[in-house]
Design a protein around this motif. Structure first.
Motif, short mmCIF file in Angstrom:
data_model
loop_
_atom_site.label_atom_id
_atom_site.label_comp_id
_atom_site.label_asym_id
_atom_site.label_seq_id
_atom_site.Cartn_x
_atom_site.Cartn_y
_atom_site.Cartn_z
N THR A 1 0.76 -1.26 0.06
CA THR A 1 0.00 -0.17 -0.17
C THR A 1 1.01 1.26 -0.21
O THR A 1 2.23 1.24 0.23
CB THR A 1 -0.97 0.05 1.21
OG1 THR A 1 -0.19 0.21 2.60
CG2 THR A 1 -1.74 -1.09 1.55
N MET A 2 0.13 2.36 -0.50
CA MET A 2 1.08 3.66 -0.41
C MET A 2 1.28 3.93 1.13
O MET A 2 2.31 4.87 1.21
CB MET A 2 0.07 4.78 -1.05
CG MET A 2 0.02 4.97 -2.42
SD MET A 2 2.01 5.52 -2.95
CE MET A 2 1.96 7.20 -2.07
N GLU A 3 0.72 3.67 2.05
CA GLU A 3 0.95 3.98 3.50
C GLU A 3 2.27 3.31 3.81
O GLU A 3 2.84 3.82 4.58
CB GLU A 3 -0.18 3.66 4.34
CG GLU A 3 -0.06 4.06 5.71
CD GLU A 3 -1.11 3.53 6.66
OE1 GLU A 3 -1.37 3.94 8.00
OE2 GLU A 3 -2.04 2.79 6.31
N VAL A 4 2.24 1.98 3.66
CA VAL A 4 3.55 1.47 3.87
C VAL A 4 4.69 1.85 3.24
O VAL A 4 5.75 2.20 3.80
CB VAL A 4 3.26 -0.29 3.40
CG1 VAL A 4 4.84 -0.77 3.61
CG2 VAL A 4 2.60 -0.92 4.53
N SER A 5 4.28 2.31 1.67
CA SER A 5 5.65 2.91 1.15
C SER A 5 5.97 4.03 1.59
O SER A 5 7.23 4.61 1.56
CB SER A 5 5.02 3.34 -0.17
OG SER A 5 4.63 1.91 -1.02
N SER A 6 5.10 5.00 2.15
CA SER A 6 5.48 6.33 2.84
C SER A 6 6.43 6.13 4.20
O SER A 6 6.89 7.10 4.55
CB SER A 6 4.13 7.04 3.17
OG SER A 6 3.56 6.62 4.16
N PHE A 7 6.28 4.87 4.75
CA PHE A 7 7.11 4.76 5.89
C PHE A 7 8.22 3.91 5.77
O PHE A 7 9.03 3.80 6.57
CB PHE A 7 6.34 4.06 7.11
CG PHE A 7 4.97 5.01 7.32
CD1 PHE A 7 5.24 6.22 7.85
CD2 PHE A 7 3.75 4.47 7.64
CE1 PHE A 7 4.26 7.13 8.21
CE2 PHE A 7 2.78 5.24 8.29
CZ PHE A 7 2.95 6.64 8.35
N VAL A 8 8.25 3.08 4.67
CA VAL A 8 9.39 2.17 4.52
C VAL A 8 10.98 2.59 4.52
O VAL A 8 11.86 2.02 5.47
CB VAL A 8 9.11 1.28 3.46
CG1 VAL A 8 9.42 2.03 1.92
CG2 VAL A 8 10.15 0.11 3.51
N SER A 9 11.23 3.76 3.93
CA SER A 9 12.46 4.44 3.74
C SER A 9 12.92 4.95 5.23
O SER A 9 14.17 4.55 5.70
CB SER A 9 12.59 5.33 2.82
OG SER A 9 12.49 4.84 1.51
N PRO A 10 12.20 5.51 6.05
CA PRO A 10 12.71 5.71 7.35
C PRO A 10 12.93 4.51 8.14
O PRO A 10 13.96 4.50 8.95
CB PRO A 10 11.62 6.62 8.18
CG PRO A 10 10.57 7.09 7.03
CD PRO A 10 11.13 6.15 5.81
N VAL A 11 12.19 3.45 8.09
CA VAL A 11 12.64 2.37 8.99
C VAL A 11 13.54 1.57 8.22
O VAL A 11 14.43 1.04 9.16
CB VAL A 11 11.20 1.27 8.57
CG1 VAL A 11 11.89 -0.07 9.10
CG2 VAL A 11 10.00 1.69 9.37
N ALA A 12 13.86 1.60 7.07
CA ALA A 12 15.20 1.05 6.50
C ALA A 12 16.45 1.84 6.94
O ALA A 12 17.46 1.21 6.63
CB ALA A 12 14.87 0.92 4.86
N GLU A 13 16.32 3.09 7.18
CA GLU A 13 17.47 3.66 7.62
C GLU A 13 18.16 2.99 8.95
O GLU A 13 19.32 3.65 9.17
CB GLU A 13 16.92 5.22 7.92
CG GLU A 13 16.85 6.21 6.50
CD GLU A 13 16.68 7.60 6.99
OE1 GLU A 13 17.76 8.26 6.91
OE2 GLU A 13 15.54 7.78 7.47
N ILE A 14 17.27 2.46 9.86
CA ILE A 14 17.74 2.02 11.09
C ILE A 14 18.83 0.91 11.01
O ILE A 14 18.42 -0.09 10.23
CB ILE A 14 16.47 1.58 11.90
CG1 ILE A 14 15.31 2.72 12.04
CG2 ILE A 14 17.03 1.15 13.34
CD1 ILE A 14 14.16 2.13 12.81
N SER A 15 20.03 1.15 11.50
CA SER A 15 21.18 0.31 11.25
C SER A 15 20.66 -1.29 12.00
O SER A 15 21.05 -1.99 11.46
CB SER A 15 22.18 0.73 12.04
OG SER A 15 22.72 1.98 11.41
#
Length: 231
Positions: free
Chosen positions: A96-110
Motif C-alpha cells: 500500500t501507499m501507506e507502507v510505502s510512505s514509511f518504509v524508507s525511514p524504517v530502512a534507515e535504522i542500522s
C-alpha cells in the motif's frame, strides 16, 4: 552450468522485482525480494503503533526486532513467493501507499538493516539466487557474479506505480505518488547506513523506454554471458 548470484539494485519502481521474478523463474533460481522484507518490518511497526504520520518510536521498534520472523512461501497460482510475517501472509498488506510512505525511514535504522542483511546472506549461501533491493550488490552480496543497477526517470517510475495502485482499486493521485517516489529516492540515497549507490562493477540498466520483454531479453543475455564465464 554453474549457478551464480544475481544482485539487482536500483531506485523504487524501476521494475527490479518484476525482472528478478522473471529471471528466477526462467533459471530455476530462488527469488528474494529484499524490499518486501523491509516493508514487512514497516508493517510490523505500523501494527504495533511504533510509526505513524506524526510519530516514530524507533527504540520501541528496535526493542521488538526479536519478535519478527520473515519468510517467503512460493504460491504456484501466482508464480512467485509471497511474504509471511510471523506465519501470516502479508503480501497484499505491504504493497500500500501507506507502507510505502514509511518504509524508507524504517530502512534507515542500522539495527533493522543488520538483522535483514544477516538473513539475506544466509539465503544466498548456496548460490542460484536472484535478489533485488537497495544494497544487494554493495553490502549483501559484494562478491555477486552479476550486479545490475536499475534506473528510470522519476516521472516514469511514478506513472508505473500510479497505474499499479489504480488497477488494484487504491484511491491515489499522480502527484502523491510522484512525491513519494522522489522522497524515497532522497532518503535511500542519503541515509548513513548502506545508502543506495551503484556498485563499481554493476551494469546500469535504464529501462525508461524498454518494454518488459526487451528488458528481460537484455538482462537474460547478460546472465547467460556471465554463466559462461563460470562454467
Amino acid at each position: 552450468m554453474k549457478q551464480i548470484t544475481i544482485a539487482i539494485d536500483g531506485f523504487s519502481s524501476t521494475g527490479k522485482s518484476t525482472v528478478a521474478k522473471q529471471l528466477a523463474k526462467h533459471l530455476g533460481y530462488i527469488y528474494v525480494d529484499s524490499g518486501a522484507m523491509y516493508r514487512a518490518v514497516t508493517w510490523f511497526a505500523m501494527q504495533n503503533q511504533f510509526i505513524g504520520a506524526s510519530y516514530f518510536h524507533i527504540q520501541d521498534l528496535i526493542d521488538h526486532l526479536d519478535q519478527i520472523s520473515i519468510n517467503f512461501k512460493f504460491n504456484p497460482e501466482l508464480g512467485f513467493a509471497e511474504v509471511y510475517l510471523n506465519g501470516n501472509n502479508i503480501e497484499k498488506d505491504i504493497r500500500t501507499m501507506e507502507v510505502s510512505s514509511f518504509v524508507s525511514p524504517v530502512a534507515e535504522i542500522s539495527e533493522v538493516r543488520k538483522l535483514l542483511v544477516k538473513q539475506q546472506q544466509k539465503m544466498g549461501e548456496s548460490k542460484g539466487i536472484v535478489m533485488d533491493g537497495r544494497d544487494i550488490g554493495t553490502v549483501v552480496f559484494p562478491d555477486a557474479e552479476l550486479k545490475l543497477f536499475m534506473t528510470a526517470s522519476a516521472e516514469t517510475r511514478a506513472n508505473r506505480r500510479f497505474q499499479e495502485l489504480i488497477s488494484r482499486g487504491d484511491e491515489v493521485n499522480f502527484e502523491q505518488v510522484l512525491h513519494n517516489v522522489q522522497e524515497r529516492d532522497f532518503i535511500d540515497s542519503n541515509r548513513k547506513d548502506s545508502p543506495l549507490v551503484k556498485a563499481n562493477d554493476a551494469i546500469e540498466i535504464d529501462n525508461s523506454n524498454l518494454s518488459l520483454e526487451e528488458q528481460f531479453n537484455k538482462i537474460l543475455q547478460l546472465v547467460e554471458n556471465k554463466q559462461k564465464e563460470y562454467k
